[in-house]
Scaffold this motif. Structure first.
Motif, short mmCIF file in Angstrom:
data_model
loop_
_atom_site.label_atom_id
_atom_site.label_comp_id
_atom_site.label_asym_id
_atom_site.label_seq_id
_atom_site.Cartn_x
_atom_site.Cartn_y
_atom_site.Cartn_z
N VAL A 1 0.85 -1.19 0.00
CA VAL A 1 0.00 0.00 0.00
C VAL A 1 0.88 1.25 0.00
CG1 VAL A 1 -1.86 1.23 1.19
CG2 VAL A 1 -1.73 -1.26 1.34
N PRO A 2 1.09 1.84 -1.15
CA PRO A 2 1.93 3.04 -1.21
C PRO A 2 1.18 4.21 -0.59
CG PRO A 2 1.73 1.97 -3.37
CD PRO A 2 0.66 1.40 -2.48
N ALA A 3 1.74 4.76 0.47
CA ALA A 3 1.06 5.85 1.18
C ALA A 3 2.06 6.93 1.57
CB ALA A 3 0.36 5.28 2.42
N ALA A 4 3.06 7.14 0.72
CA ALA A 4 4.09 8.12 1.07
C ALA A 4 4.01 9.38 0.22
CB ALA A 4 5.47 7.48 0.92
N GLY A 5 2.94 9.50 -0.56
CA GLY A 5 2.79 10.68 -1.42
C GLY A 5 2.55 11.94 -0.59
N LEU A 6 2.63 13.07 -1.24
CA LEU A 6 2.51 14.34 -0.53
C LEU A 6 1.05 14.74 -0.27
CD1 LEU A 6 5.24 16.42 -2.41
CD2 LEU A 6 5.41 15.32 -0.16
N GLY A 7 0.15 14.21 -1.05
CA GLY A 7 -1.27 14.54 -0.86
C GLY A 7 -1.57 16.01 -1.14
N THR A 8 -0.91 16.58 -2.13
CA THR A 8 -1.06 18.03 -2.36
C THR A 8 -2.47 18.41 -2.80
OG1 THR A 8 -0.24 17.73 -4.61
CG2 THR A 8 1.36 18.44 -2.96
N ARG A 9 -3.19 17.46 -3.42
CA ARG A 9 -4.54 17.81 -3.87
C ARG A 9 -5.52 17.91 -2.71
NH1 ARG A 9 -5.41 13.06 -7.63
NH2 ARG A 9 -3.91 12.22 -6.14
N PHE A 10 -5.07 17.53 -1.52
CA PHE A 10 -5.98 17.57 -0.38
C PHE A 10 -5.51 18.54 0.70
CE2 PHE A 10 -9.49 14.35 0.00
CZ PHE A 10 -10.31 15.19 0.72
N PRO B 1 -2.47 12.59 7.36
CA PRO B 1 -2.26 11.84 6.12
C PRO B 1 -3.61 11.54 5.47
CG PRO B 1 -1.12 10.81 7.97
CD PRO B 1 -1.98 11.90 8.55
N LYS B 2 -3.67 11.65 4.14
CA LYS B 2 -4.99 11.47 3.50
C LYS B 2 -5.55 10.07 3.71
CE LYS B 2 -2.96 10.67 -1.02
NZ LYS B 2 -2.82 11.04 -2.41
N GLU B 3 -4.67 9.10 3.99
CA GLU B 3 -5.13 7.72 4.21
C GLU B 3 -5.92 7.59 5.51
OE1 GLU B 3 -1.94 8.59 3.68
OE2 GLU B 3 -1.79 7.99 1.57
N GLU C 1 9.74 2.51 5.02
CA GLU C 1 9.89 3.96 4.91
C GLU C 1 10.44 4.38 3.54
OE1 GLU C 1 12.18 7.08 7.61
OE2 GLU C 1 10.68 5.90 8.71
N GLN C 2 9.78 5.34 2.92
CA GLN C 2 10.29 5.95 1.70
C GLN C 2 10.76 7.35 2.09
OE1 GLN C 2 7.51 7.10 -1.40
NE2 GLN C 2 8.96 6.61 -3.02
N GLU C 3 12.08 7.53 2.08
CA GLU C 3 12.60 8.79 2.61
C GLU C 3 12.13 10.00 1.82
OE1 GLU C 3 16.76 9.27 3.55
OE2 GLU C 3 16.71 7.20 4.30
N LYS C 4 12.12 9.84 0.50
CA LYS C 4 11.67 10.96 -0.36
C LYS C 4 10.65 10.42 -1.34
CE LYS C 4 15.63 13.99 -0.29
NZ LYS C 4 17.00 13.49 -0.34
N PRO C 5 9.64 11.24 -1.72
CA PRO C 5 8.63 10.76 -2.66
C PRO C 5 9.18 10.70 -4.09
CG PRO C 5 8.16 13.03 -2.02
CD PRO C 5 9.37 12.61 -1.24
N LEU C 6 9.91 9.63 -4.37
CA LEU C 6 10.58 9.50 -5.67
C LEU C 6 9.72 8.80 -6.70
CD1 LEU C 6 14.18 8.58 -4.42
CD2 LEU C 6 13.33 10.81 -5.16
N GLY C 7 8.44 8.60 -6.39
CA GLY C 7 7.53 8.02 -7.36
C GLY C 7 6.91 6.72 -6.91
N LEU C 8 5.78 6.38 -7.53
CA LEU C 8 5.05 5.16 -7.18
C LEU C 8 5.91 3.92 -7.43
CD1 LEU C 8 2.45 3.71 -6.36
CD2 LEU C 8 1.63 3.97 -8.71
P1 UTP Z 1 -0.53 10.22 -6.18
O1 UTP Z 1 0.33 11.07 -7.02
O2 UTP Z 1 -1.95 10.02 -6.56
O3 UTP Z 1 -0.53 10.70 -4.66
O4 UTP Z 1 0.18 8.81 -6.00
P2 UTP Z 1 0.07 11.95 -3.98
O5 UTP Z 1 1.44 12.24 -4.52
O6 UTP Z 1 -0.03 11.73 -2.52
O7 UTP Z 1 -1.04 13.01 -4.36
P3 UTP Z 1 -0.98 14.51 -4.86
O8 UTP Z 1 -0.90 14.39 -6.37
O9 UTP Z 1 0.19 15.22 -4.23
O10 UTP Z 1 -2.28 15.07 -4.38
C1 UTP Z 1 -0.51 7.57 -6.02
C2 UTP Z 1 -0.20 6.75 -4.79
O11 UTP Z 1 1.19 6.51 -4.70
C3 UTP Z 1 1.71 6.91 -3.45
C4 UTP Z 1 0.73 7.95 -2.91
O12 UTP Z 1 0.76 7.97 -1.50
C5 UTP Z 1 -0.59 7.43 -3.48
O13 UTP Z 1 -1.15 6.42 -2.65
N1 UTP Z 1 3.09 7.43 -3.66
C6 UTP Z 1 3.33 8.31 -4.67
C7 UTP Z 1 4.12 7.01 -2.83
O14 UTP Z 1 3.92 6.19 -1.90
N2 UTP Z 1 5.36 7.49 -3.04
C8 UTP Z 1 5.65 8.37 -4.05
O15 UTP Z 1 6.83 8.75 -4.20
C9 UTP Z 1 4.59 8.78 -4.87
#
Ligand code: UTP
Length: 302
Positions: free
Chosen positions: A13-22, A30-32, A107-114
């Protein structure tokens, strides 16, 4: 139950994104953990993973997002208080998440992508796990159970199986769109073979109307592919690039077209309808909500 339907031990379950849209809610929450009626999105995912027979939830978290894991831990003081007051129903709710599945933090230190996030989960897999599921917690795919169908397809056709939705042509630009051909498949599900994927194409360039959604059944070979790709769109390691590489290398990749609905919890425009949908279906809140919604619609001239 047939063995292959129990093949998935770990759901990533990837949940390390920034959630900028929220934002601004996601400044601190955390949006989760945002509730759909009263249950955080992450618990709905844990429920879906447990129903699939998975025993481990590999939650990819950012260093500042540990609260997502906290949701699965016991809460002794609160539990004692609820028990001493005879609040059994609330006690059950507090304990539910922890009883569903065993969560592991990665842990994903930096949001480097899904793609990067998914790749990190390899470290927690057992050697005998040749397939994993990925569930994006933003995405509610309803009715649940699509991964069971995807397992049936993998059992027949091998390789990896992705979940797709058929969307109107003018909406394809929002999604990863599949380039498909007919599959050699006679079973009951709507299945196509994937030739490739195009990320957010212009409407004219979309190769089909079948788009990716947040459920993936991935052969363990995905981790080798993830090691081989380089950063793509937005400088991030894209899961879709690794899937494209698998296809190039001759691994079978198919889609199951889901006949149902989805809610995108990752932005308010998708989250609000999800809460309304679950709220209306709720035996406690539904009847009152129906009345209130009618009045609100009237007030807004709808
Ligand atoms: P999204 O791009 O939809 O989520 O990534 P985000 O980055 O949290 O949202 P915005 O665009 O800033 O609002 C899809 C999924 O991948 C995870 C996010 O947590 C989300 O569940 N993700 C994305 C990671 O775990 N790590 C990343 O580096 C990027």
């Amino acid at each position: 139950m047939t063995d292959f339907l129990r093949a998935v031990k770990t759901v990533i379950v990837p949940a390390a994104g920034l959630g900028t849209r929220f934002l601004p809610a996601t400044k601190t929450v955390p949006k989760e953990l945002l509730p759909v009626v009263d249950t955080p999105g992450i618990e709905l995912i844990a429920q879906e993973a447990a129903a699939l027979g998975a025993t481990r939830l590999a939650i990819i978290t950012a260093p500042n997002k540990q609260e997502v894991l906290e949701h699965f831990k016991p809460c002794p003081e609160l539990e004692e208080t609820l028990a001493s007051r005879g609040k059994e129903e609330q006690l059950r709710k507090v304990r539910r998440a922890g009883s569903l599945i065993s969560p592991v933090a990665v842990e994903q230190e930096k949001p480097l992508g899904l793609g990067h996030a998914v790749g990190l989960a390899e470290a927690v897999l057992d050697e005998d796990e040749d397939v994993v599921a990925v569930m994006l917690p933003d995405d509610l795919v309803l009715p649940t159970g699509v991964l069971e169908k995807m397992l049936e397809v993998r059992n027949e056709l091998g390789g990896s199986v992705l979940c797709a939705f058929d969307v109107p042509e003018d909406e394809t630009y929002n999604y990863g769109v599949f380039d498909i051909e007919e599959a050699e498949y006679q079973g009951p599900h709507h299945v196509k073979k994937v030739r490739g994927m195009v990320e957010k194409p212009s409407v004219e360039d979309a190769p089909s109307t079948f788009v990716a959604t947040g459920r993936y059944l991935l052969d363990r070979a995905i981790f080798d592919a993830l090691r081989q790709i380089t950063p793509g769109a937005g400088g991030e390691l894209q899961l879709t690039d690794a899937i494209s590489l698998l296809i190039e290398q001759g691994h079978p990749v198919h889609i199951v077209v889901h006949e149902g609905k989805r809610h995108d919890l990752g932005n308010p425009g998708g989250y609000i309808p999800a809460v309304v949908d679950f709220g209306l279906a709720d035996p406690v809140y539904g009847p009152h909500l129906k009345k209130v919604l009618r009045a609100i619609l009237e007030e807004h001239g709808a």
